[in-house]
Scaffold this motif. Structure first.
Motif, PDB file in Angstrom:
ATOM      1  N   LEU A 479      14.951  70.293 -51.838  1.00  0.00           N
ATOM      2  CA  LEU A 479      15.851  69.624 -51.132  1.00  0.00           C
ATOM      3  C   LEU A 479      15.386  69.843 -49.599  1.00  0.00           C
ATOM      4  O   LEU A 479      15.320  69.025 -48.816  1.00  0.00           O
ATOM      5  N   LEU A 480      15.028  71.239 -49.389  1.00  0.00           N
ATOM      6  CA  LEU A 480      14.770  71.620 -47.993  1.00  0.00           C
ATOM      7  C   LEU A 480      13.437  70.817 -47.685  1.00  0.00           C
ATOM      8  O   LEU A 480      13.247  70.237 -46.507  1.00  0.00           O
ATOM      9  N   ILE A 481      12.486  70.829 -48.653  1.00  0.00           N
ATOM     10  CA  ILE A 481      11.080  69.935 -48.267  1.00  0.00           C
ATOM     11  C   ILE A 481      11.457  68.721 -47.882  1.00  0.00           C
ATOM     12  O   ILE A 481      10.809  67.960 -46.941  1.00  0.00           O
ATOM     13  N   LEU A 482      12.246  68.042 -48.630  1.00  0.00           N
ATOM     14  CA  LEU A 482      12.601  66.700 -48.333  1.00  0.00           C
ATOM     15  C   LEU A 482      13.133  66.008 -47.216  1.00  0.00           C
ATOM     16  O   LEU A 482      12.805  65.064 -46.581  1.00  0.00           O
ATOM     17  N   PHE A 483      14.190  67.090 -46.884  1.00  0.00           N
ATOM     18  CA  PHE A 483      15.029  66.671 -45.451  1.00  0.00           C
ATOM     19  C   PHE A 483      14.120  67.308 -44.197  1.00  0.00           C
ATOM     20  O   PHE A 483      14.490  66.904 -43.233  1.00  0.00           O
ATOM     21  N   ILE A 484      13.198  68.103 -44.160  1.00  0.00           N
ATOM     22  CA  ILE A 484      12.403  68.370 -43.076  1.00  0.00           C
ATOM     23  C   ILE A 484      11.173  67.628 -43.085  1.00  0.00           C
ATOM     24  O   ILE A 484      10.505  67.636 -42.032  1.00  0.00           O
ATOM     25  N   SER A 485      10.630  66.884 -43.997  1.00  0.00           N
ATOM     26  CA  SER A 485       9.591  66.031 -43.744  1.00  0.00           C
ATOM     27  C   SER A 485       9.498  64.724 -43.094  1.00  0.00           C
ATOM     28  O   SER A 485      10.978  64.010 -42.966  1.00  0.00           O
ATOM     29  N   GLN A 486       8.715  64.341 -42.506  1.00  0.00           N
ATOM     30  CA  GLN A 486       8.455  63.183 -41.451  1.00  0.00           C
ATOM     31  C   GLN A 486       8.709  61.975 -42.533  1.00  0.00           C
ATOM     32  O   GLN A 486       7.931  61.820 -43.531  1.00  0.00           O
ATOM     33  N   GLY A 487       9.483  60.883 -41.971  1.00  0.00           N
ATOM     34  CA  GLY A 487       9.641  59.704 -42.903  1.00  0.00           C
ATOM     35  C   GLY A 487      11.227  59.684 -43.197  1.00  0.00           C
ATOM     36  O   GLY A 487      12.038  60.148 -42.687  1.00  0.00           O
TER      37      GLY A 487
END
Length: 655
Positions: A479-487
């Motif tokens: 979830l952390l990776i998902l919400f800090i990713s561009q896009g």
């Protein structure tokens, strides 16, 4: 007996104050009959009207105007010697259990325009949901479980979660026959997902609180749901299926298109005998034909203008980019025409850019957004602990410029997701090494075999607290990776509360507790729910996580991006690397973030950049309790290093 006039070639049933105009496309046909029924349960029509081609035919369209016809009139068409068919332009069908007995219902358009929210794509956070499965469980505590109205009752939950759009699995009518038999009770299994369309306009009654045979109140119910979502700042995106129909291939059923004209509506080969099958469902819609293009555009405009939805996700969208021989056209296809449409170009257009014949992520025309399957795969592999993923992971987190940075496309051209309806839930990704699809009645041969999942020590549900703890930690990492990713991030319904399908990664025919959202389960996963809320709040607060431009991989006096390993400015991109760190500067708030992703099985000590006049504060450490995360006055890091626990992610913020 009805009095009738010639009518006009306006497809569908158009209800006027003094009657109804009926029209259907039927190319090279000799006899067309309009059947009028008194009741949806009737097997025989109360009136058959044979159309006169010299009066009731213009070009390839047959038409007739019934004087004094009124809204709610039930009808079918009979073309030559084919079975009676449904009007593909009808806005509602009767609710007969036997699909061959269904009738079309003439509905009057309201022309009440629902104002669209027009949330910028870079600010969008999508929640993929199935209307029925979201509230069908008794513990959803709604008045009308499994319905449009039931979903409406859960809007406060979605608003509190922080999502800005719901993406509904198909809601127009489909054939739910599968032919599969459940292994537990021998019952016939039905398709609950909806990817088997009969028509592209008629809203399904399967999710309506009113199951009366001839009612068309489902339309009002759905409009109320859309209106209430809009009031709460949430857009509606529909998953639409224009790549195939429920008629299947040779020997398949007759609902409408086969009788109207096989060559117009389907892609055929071998002297127009064999169906092309880029959909994997028996047929492929011929989206090159002008008649089909116009139908698709009319369908989209109906849902956008009349029903008030804000955008569309196109199932197997690459099929819309193929010519009649099946070759990829891309820019010179219906895909490009849709983004040039004076109306539809203003809604959200999202593609699933692959089909049975090819993978075209990044190849869609400009102004499309695309599901990024490569993002899904690399995040899963990295979290699992697979070697050789760090370089790829960084590209995906930074908006996949290698895929989308062309033709002025932006980072929000890509929809980042780790899970969706098709595949494991996020909890099952960390709970199962293998798919468990026996209940689908296909001997476990259906569904994806390569899931990039890892059960963390036990296959399936367990009471081992240590295993549960690491699984929750891995959920937070994803979830952390998902919400800090561009896009644009997309989350699958229930992932924020550890929803499980018990290892079934193709639950298209499971309408039971294994797929219903278990709202009581949320009590045991409240930490994951709160973590999700906080990550969404973080993304909304800082522009750096939703840039309009691609991040540049350089550190310009702490005003850009810095890439690091355990040592500053020394990222480890080797094959065996399982960690990466990077710093991001948010100019709007004069805030710097330091993010550490550690998929290694041991502790790593990361050197921290020096800050001028500020100190690092711990914002997130997925190895710690939630009570230590997202605090306004979190722990100040005075050391020059931060010890990062195994299989954990960290966000530090400058204060």
């Amino acid at each position: 007996m009805y009095n009738w006039e010639a009518g006009v070639p306006k497809l569908g049933a158009t209800v006027e104050s003094n009657g109804i105009n009926f029209a259907i496309f039927a190319k090279n046909k000799k006899k067309v009959v309009l059947n009028i029924y008194k009741s949806g349960s009737d097997l025989l029509p109360k009136e058959k009207i044979v159309l006169d081609p010299s009066i009731n035919k213009t070009g390839d369209i047959w038409h007739i105007f019934l004087q004094n016809g009124s809204e709610g009139t039930l009808y079918t068409w009979k073309i030559d010697d084919y079975p009676e068919i449904l009007d593909p332009y009808a806005l509602s069908y009767t609710n007969n259990k036997n699909y061959s007995n269904r009738k079309s219902i003439a509905i009057k358009l309201s022309h009440e325009k629902e104002k669209h929210l027009e949330i910028p794509m870079q600010d969008t956070i999508i929640y993929e949901a199935h209307i029925k499965l979201f509230t069908q469980n008794f513990n959803s505590m709604v008045e009308f479980p499994g319905t449009y109205s039931g979903f409406l009752e859960k809007i406060p939950y979605l608003k509190d979660l922080g999502v800005t759009a719901v993406e509904f699995l198909p809601v127009y009518e489909w054939d739910d026959f599968t032919g599969n038999i459940g292994i537990n009770n021998g019952a016939k299994l039905k398709n609950i997902w909806g990817y088997n369309p009969i028509g592209f306009f008629a809203l399904t009654k399967k999710f309506s609180k009113n199951q009366k045979l001839d009612s068309h109140s489902e339309i009002v119910e759905f409009k109320e749901l859309v209106k209430e979502l809009h009031k709460n700042g949430i857009e509606v995106i529909l998953d639409v299926v224009y790549n195939h129909t429920a008629e299947g291939g040779k020997g398949g059923k007759f609902y409408n298109f086969k009788a109207m004209d096989l060559n117009t509506f389907y892609m055929l080969e071998n002297s127009n005998v064999q169906f092309m099958n880029y959909s994997g469902c028996g047929n492929t819609v011929n989206t090159n034909n002008k008649v089909v293009k116009d139908m698709i555009v009319s369908s989209l405009r109906y849902w956008y203008l009349e029903m008030g939805v804000d955008g569309f996700r196109f199932d197997l969208a690459s099929i819309l980019g193929r010519n009649e021989e099946g070759h990829w056209l891309g820019e010179n296809s219906l895909l490009n025409e849709l983004v040039q449409d004076p109306i539809l170009s203003h809604c959200k257009l999202i593609s699933e850019s692959w089909d049975l014949g090819g993978y075209y992520v990044g190849d869609m025309p400009a102004d499309w957004s695309e599901w990024n399957g490569k993002y899904r795969d690399v995040v899963r592999k990295f979290i699992k602990g697979e070697f050789g993923q760090v370089t790829e992971l960084l590209k995906r987190i930074f908006g996949s410029p290698d895929i989308f940075k062309r033709n002025d496309r932006t980072p929000y051209s890509n929809i980042n997701f780790i899970t969706c309806h098709d595949g494991f839930t996020m909890w099952d990704l960390v709970s199962y090494n293998n798919k468990h699809n026996l209940n689908n009645g296909e001997n476990n041969q259906d569904g994806e075999n390569h899931n990039n999942s890892y059960n963390n020590g036990a296959e399936g549900e367990t009471e081992d607290k240590t295993i549960i703890a690491i699984r929750k930690q891995q959920l937070k990492n994803m979830l952390l990776i998902l919400f800090i990713s561009q896009g644009v991030p997309m989350i699958l319904m229930g992932d924020e509360m550890g929803r499980t399908q018990l290892g079934n990664n193709n639950a298209y025919c499971q309408n039971n507790r294994s797929t219903w959202v278990d709202w009581e389960r949320g009590n045991n996963f409240s930490d994951i729910t709160e973590f999700t809320k906080n990550m969404i709040k973080l993304r909304k607060k800082y522009n750096i996580f939703r840039n309009r431009d691609y991040l540049e991989l350089e550190d310009n006096k702490n005003k850009g991006v810095g890439i690091h390993g355990v040592k500053l400015n020394c990222p480890d991109f080797s094959y065996y690397s399982l960690s990466i760190a990077f710093s991001l500067y948010d100019s709007n708030s004069d805030t710097t973030f330091y993010i550490i992703l550690n998929s290694y099985h041991g502790e790593l000590n990361f050197e921290l950049p020096k800050l001028n006049g500020k100190k690092w504060q711990l914002l997130v450490d997925t190895s710690k309790d939630d009570s230590e995360n997202f605090l306004e006055d979190g722990k100040i890091i005075s050391d020059a290093f931060y010890k990062t626990a195994p299989k954990s992610s960290v966000i530090l913020i400058s204060k």
